[in-house]
Motif scaffolding. Structure first.
Motif, PDB file in Angstrom:
ATOM      1  N   ALA A  41      -6.006  32.951  -7.191  1.00  0.00           N
ATOM      2  CA  ALA A  41      -6.534  33.025  -5.824  1.00  0.00           C
ATOM      3  C   ALA A  41      -8.005  32.652  -5.837  1.00  0.00           C
ATOM      4  O   ALA A  41      -8.695  32.772  -6.853  1.00  0.00           O
ATOM      5  CB  ALA A  41      -6.363  34.425  -5.254  1.00  0.00           C
ATOM      6  N   SER A  42      -8.450  32.211  -4.683  1.00  0.00           N
ATOM      7  CA  SER A  42      -9.862  31.963  -4.450  1.00  0.00           C
ATOM      8  C   SER A  42     -10.258  32.824  -3.261  1.00  0.00           C
ATOM      9  O   SER A  42      -9.498  32.944  -2.295  1.00  0.00           O
ATOM     10  CB  SER A  42     -10.074  30.477  -4.131  1.00  0.00           C
ATOM     11  N   VAL A  43     -11.413  33.446  -3.349  1.00  0.00           N
ATOM     12  CA  VAL A  43     -11.911  34.288  -2.268  1.00  0.00           C
ATOM     13  C   VAL A  43     -13.335  33.846  -1.975  1.00  0.00           C
ATOM     14  O   VAL A  43     -14.137  33.684  -2.902  1.00  0.00           O
ATOM     15  CB  VAL A  43     -11.908  35.784  -2.655  1.00  0.00           C
ATOM     16  N   HIS A  44     -13.638  33.637  -0.693  1.00  0.00           N
ATOM     17  CA  HIS A  44     -15.016  33.289  -0.361  1.00  0.00           C
ATOM     18  C   HIS A  44     -15.459  34.012   0.891  1.00  0.00           C
ATOM     19  O   HIS A  44     -14.648  34.521   1.670  1.00  0.00           O
ATOM     20  CB  HIS A  44     -15.211  31.770  -0.260  1.00  0.00           C
ATOM     21  N   LEU A  45     -16.753  34.064   1.055  1.00  0.00           N
ATOM     22  CA  LEU A  45     -17.347  34.712   2.210  1.00  0.00           C
ATOM     23  C   LEU A  45     -17.362  33.741   3.384  1.00  0.00           C
ATOM     24  O   LEU A  45     -17.076  32.556   3.228  1.00  0.00           O
ATOM     25  CB  LEU A  45     -18.761  35.182   1.874  1.00  0.00           C
ATOM     26  N   GLU A  46     -17.727  34.236   4.562  1.00  0.00           N
ATOM     27  CA  GLU A  46     -17.698  33.411   5.769  1.00  0.00           C
ATOM     28  C   GLU A  46     -18.820  32.383   5.826  1.00  0.00           C
ATOM     29  O   GLU A  46     -18.669  31.331   6.416  1.00  0.00           O
ATOM     30  CB  GLU A  46     -17.809  34.304   7.003  1.00  0.00           C
ATOM     31  N   SER A  47     -19.949  32.680   5.242  1.00  0.00           N
ATOM     32  CA  SER A  47     -21.138  31.861   5.406  1.00  0.00           C
ATOM     33  C   SER A  47     -21.059  30.542   4.646  1.00  0.00           C
ATOM     34  O   SER A  47     -20.632  30.503   3.495  1.00  0.00           O
ATOM     35  CB  SER A  47     -22.365  32.636   4.921  1.00  0.00           C
ATOM     36  N   ALA A  48     -21.514  29.481   5.290  1.00  0.00           N
ATOM     37  CA  ALA A  48     -21.650  28.189   4.620  1.00  0.00           C
ATOM     38  C   ALA A  48     -23.082  27.965   4.144  1.00  0.00           C
ATOM     39  O   ALA A  48     -23.374  26.956   3.512  1.00  0.00           O
ATOM     40  CB  ALA A  48     -21.239  27.066   5.565  1.00  0.00           C
ATOM     41  N   ASP A  94     -24.984  30.854   2.797  1.00  0.00           N
ATOM     42  CA  ASP A  94     -25.222  31.883   1.788  1.00  0.00           C
ATOM     43  C   ASP A  94     -23.878  32.113   1.112  1.00  0.00           C
ATOM     44  O   ASP A  94     -23.113  32.991   1.493  1.00  0.00           O
ATOM     45  CB  ASP A  94     -25.748  33.162   2.445  1.00  0.00           C
ATOM     46  N   VAL A  95     -23.569  31.292   0.114  1.00  0.00           N
ATOM     47  CA  VAL A  95     -22.217  31.108  -0.393  1.00  0.00           C
ATOM     48  C   VAL A  95     -21.951  31.922  -1.654  1.00  0.00           C
ATOM     49  O   VAL A  95     -22.785  31.980  -2.553  1.00  0.00           O
ATOM     50  CB  VAL A  95     -21.972  29.612  -0.686  1.00  0.00           C
ATOM     51  N   ALA A  96     -20.770  32.521  -1.693  1.00  0.00           N
ATOM     52  CA  ALA A  96     -20.218  33.118  -2.910  1.00  0.00           C
ATOM     53  C   ALA A  96     -18.733  32.810  -2.907  1.00  0.00           C
ATOM     54  O   ALA A  96     -18.027  33.135  -1.951  1.00  0.00           O
ATOM     55  CB  ALA A  96     -20.457  34.615  -2.959  1.00  0.00           C
ATOM     56  N   ILE A  97     -18.266  32.139  -3.956  1.00  0.00           N
ATOM     57  CA  ILE A  97     -16.865  31.756  -4.084  1.00  0.00           C
ATOM     58  C   ILE A  97     -16.340  32.312  -5.401  1.00  0.00           C
ATOM     59  O   ILE A  97     -16.840  31.965  -6.466  1.00  0.00           O
ATOM     60  CB  ILE A  97     -16.681  30.228  -4.071  1.00  0.00           C
ATOM     61  N   SER A 100     -22.243  30.415  -6.581  1.00  0.00           N
ATOM     62  CA  SER A 100     -23.043  30.815  -5.425  1.00  0.00           C
ATOM     63  C   SER A 100     -24.189  29.848  -5.227  1.00  0.00           C
ATOM     64  O   SER A 100     -24.662  29.219  -6.173  1.00  0.00           O
ATOM     65  CB  SER A 100     -23.590  32.234  -5.607  1.00  0.00           C
ATOM     66  N   TRP A 101     -24.593  29.732  -3.962  1.00  0.00           N
ATOM     67  CA  TRP A 101     -25.792  28.976  -3.601  1.00  0.00           C
ATOM     68  C   TRP A 101     -26.215  29.364  -2.212  1.00  0.00           C
ATOM     69  O   TRP A 101     -25.458  29.981  -1.466  1.00  0.00           O
ATOM     70  CB  TRP A 101     -25.592  27.470  -3.735  1.00  0.00           C
ATOM     71  N   ARG A 102     -27.446  29.005  -1.884  1.00  0.00           N
ATOM     72  CA  ARG A 102     -28.010  29.283  -0.562  1.00  0.00           C
ATOM     73  C   ARG A 102     -28.569  28.006   0.033  1.00  0.00           C
ATOM     74  O   ARG A 102     -29.122  27.165  -0.673  1.00  0.00           O
ATOM     75  CB  ARG A 102     -29.137  30.303  -0.669  1.00  0.00           C
ATOM     76  N   ALA A 103     -28.450  27.894   1.361  1.00  0.00           N
ATOM     77  CA  ALA A 103     -29.046  26.761   2.060  1.00  0.00           C
ATOM     78  C   ALA A 103     -30.552  26.801   1.845  1.00  0.00           C
ATOM     79  O   ALA A 103     -31.147  27.869   1.738  1.00  0.00           O
ATOM     80  CB  ALA A 103     -28.725  26.837   3.549  1.00  0.00           C
ATOM     81  N   GLY A 104     -31.149  25.637   1.778  1.00  0.00           N
ATOM     82  CA  GLY A 104     -32.585  25.569   1.560  1.00  0.00           C
ATOM     83  C   GLY A 104     -32.971  25.695   0.107  1.00  0.00           C
ATOM     84  O   GLY A 104     -34.140  25.694  -0.226  1.00  0.00           O
ATOM     85  N   GLY A 105     -31.983  25.803  -0.756  1.00  0.00           N
ATOM     86  CA  GLY A 105     -32.250  25.974  -2.177  1.00  0.00           C
ATOM     87  C   GLY A 105     -32.178  24.684  -2.957  1.00  0.00           C
ATOM     88  O   GLY A 105     -31.860  24.703  -4.132  1.00  0.00           O
ATOM     89  N   ALA A 106     -32.478  23.577  -2.308  1.00  0.00           N
ATOM     90  CA  ALA A 106     -32.460  22.257  -2.962  1.00  0.00           C
ATOM     91  C   ALA A 106     -31.123  22.009  -3.648  1.00  0.00           C
ATOM     92  O   ALA A 106     -31.060  21.399  -4.696  1.00  0.00           O
ATOM     93  CB  ALA A 106     -33.617  22.120  -3.951  1.00  0.00           C
ATOM     94  N   PHE A 107     -30.056  22.530  -3.057  1.00  0.00           N
ATOM     95  CA  PHE A 107     -28.702  22.351  -3.562  1.00  0.00           C
ATOM     96  C   PHE A 107     -28.482  22.938  -4.952  1.00  0.00           C
ATOM     97  O   PHE A 107     -27.555  22.561  -5.645  1.00  0.00           O
ATOM     98  CB  PHE A 107     -28.294  20.875  -3.522  1.00  0.00           C
ATOM     99  N   ALA A 108     -29.326  23.867  -5.353  1.00  0.00           N
ATOM    100  CA  ALA A 108     -29.137  24.522  -6.645  1.00  0.00           C
ATOM    101  C   ALA A 108     -28.015  25.542  -6.520  1.00  0.00           C
ATOM    102  O   ALA A 108     -27.881  26.222  -5.514  1.00  0.00           O
ATOM    103  CB  ALA A 108     -30.426  25.210  -7.085  1.00  0.00           C
ATOM    104  N   SER A 109     -27.194  25.628  -7.541  1.00  0.00           N
ATOM    105  CA  SER A 109     -26.113  26.604  -7.545  1.00  0.00           C
ATOM    106  C   SER A 109     -26.068  27.313  -8.887  1.00  0.00           C
ATOM    107  O   SER A 109     -26.582  26.811  -9.880  1.00  0.00           O
ATOM    108  CB  SER A 109     -24.772  25.923  -7.270  1.00  0.00           C
ATOM    109  N   SER A 110     -25.449  28.471  -8.862  1.00  0.00           N
ATOM    110  CA  SER A 110     -25.227  29.219 -10.094  1.00  0.00           C
ATOM    111  C   SER A 110     -23.737  29.403 -10.268  1.00  0.00           C
ATOM    112  O   SER A 110     -22.996  29.527  -9.294  1.00  0.00           O
ATOM    113  CB  SER A 110     -25.909  30.591 -10.031  1.00  0.00           C
TER     114      SER A 110
END
Length: 167
Positions: free
Chosen positions: A64-71, A73-76, A131-141
């Motif tokens: 399964a994949s679970v994600h939050l509502e926000s596009a 402030d993302v966590a998948i 995870s990543w956040r808008a405004g974060g220069a497209f950086a993800s963890s």
């Protein structure tokens, strides 16, 4: 910039009200549905009617994949779902749901009684979380998890959608 702090992402997963659970039907068509859930013992737990599409899907394929509502402030979370049937665990989860949702639902959660009437409870234990956040220069963890559930930061990049290996 994306957070490289797992504790912050775990707090984000715990604090959310709504989650999207994505499963795969036996004929390989995707299925996504919103649920309420709680972060419990390093997994996202949710309940569902036993005859629901997502439950049928999980009984056929536990991925399964679970994600939050926000596009923005993302966590998948991607992982494996297991059905929770232990009475003590259902009591504990009922208390967690009551603490989180009683103001929205108007009452307490008795998951033991609900389970006896056909409700199922599932816990999706992560194998990876991005995870990543808008405004974060497209950086993800991206974190992967060992068998003990320990989060290991495996990648932080400038491409939120880039995949390493199979995901």
């Amino acid at each position: 910039m994306a957070s490289a702090d797992w504790t912050e992402v775990e707090r984000q997963l715990a604090a959310a009200t709504n989650y999207w659970v994505c499963t795969v039907r036996a004929d390989l068509r995707p299925h996504a549905v919103p649920v309420w859930g709680v972060w419990w013992r390093g997994a996202l737990a949710f309940s569902s009617v036993g005859a629901s599409v997502k439950v049928r899907n999980l009984r056929h394929n536990d991925r399964a994949s679970v994600h939050l509502e926000s596009a923005s402030d993302v966590a998948i979370l991607e992982g494996h779902a297991t059905e929770v049937t232990d009475r003590e665990e259902l009591v504990e989860l009922g208390e967690c749901f009551t603490a989180k949702y009683s103001a929205l639902s108007g009452g307490a959660y008795d998951l033991v009684a609900a389970h006896g009437m056909g409700m199922t409870v599932w816990a999706v234990r992560p194998t990876s979380v991005r995870s990543w956040r808008a405004g974060g220069a497209f950086a993800s963890s991206r974190w992967t998890f060992d068998d003990a559930g320990t989060a290991v930061l495996t990648r932080s990049s400038l491409a939120a959608d880039a995949e390493v290996g199979s995901g």
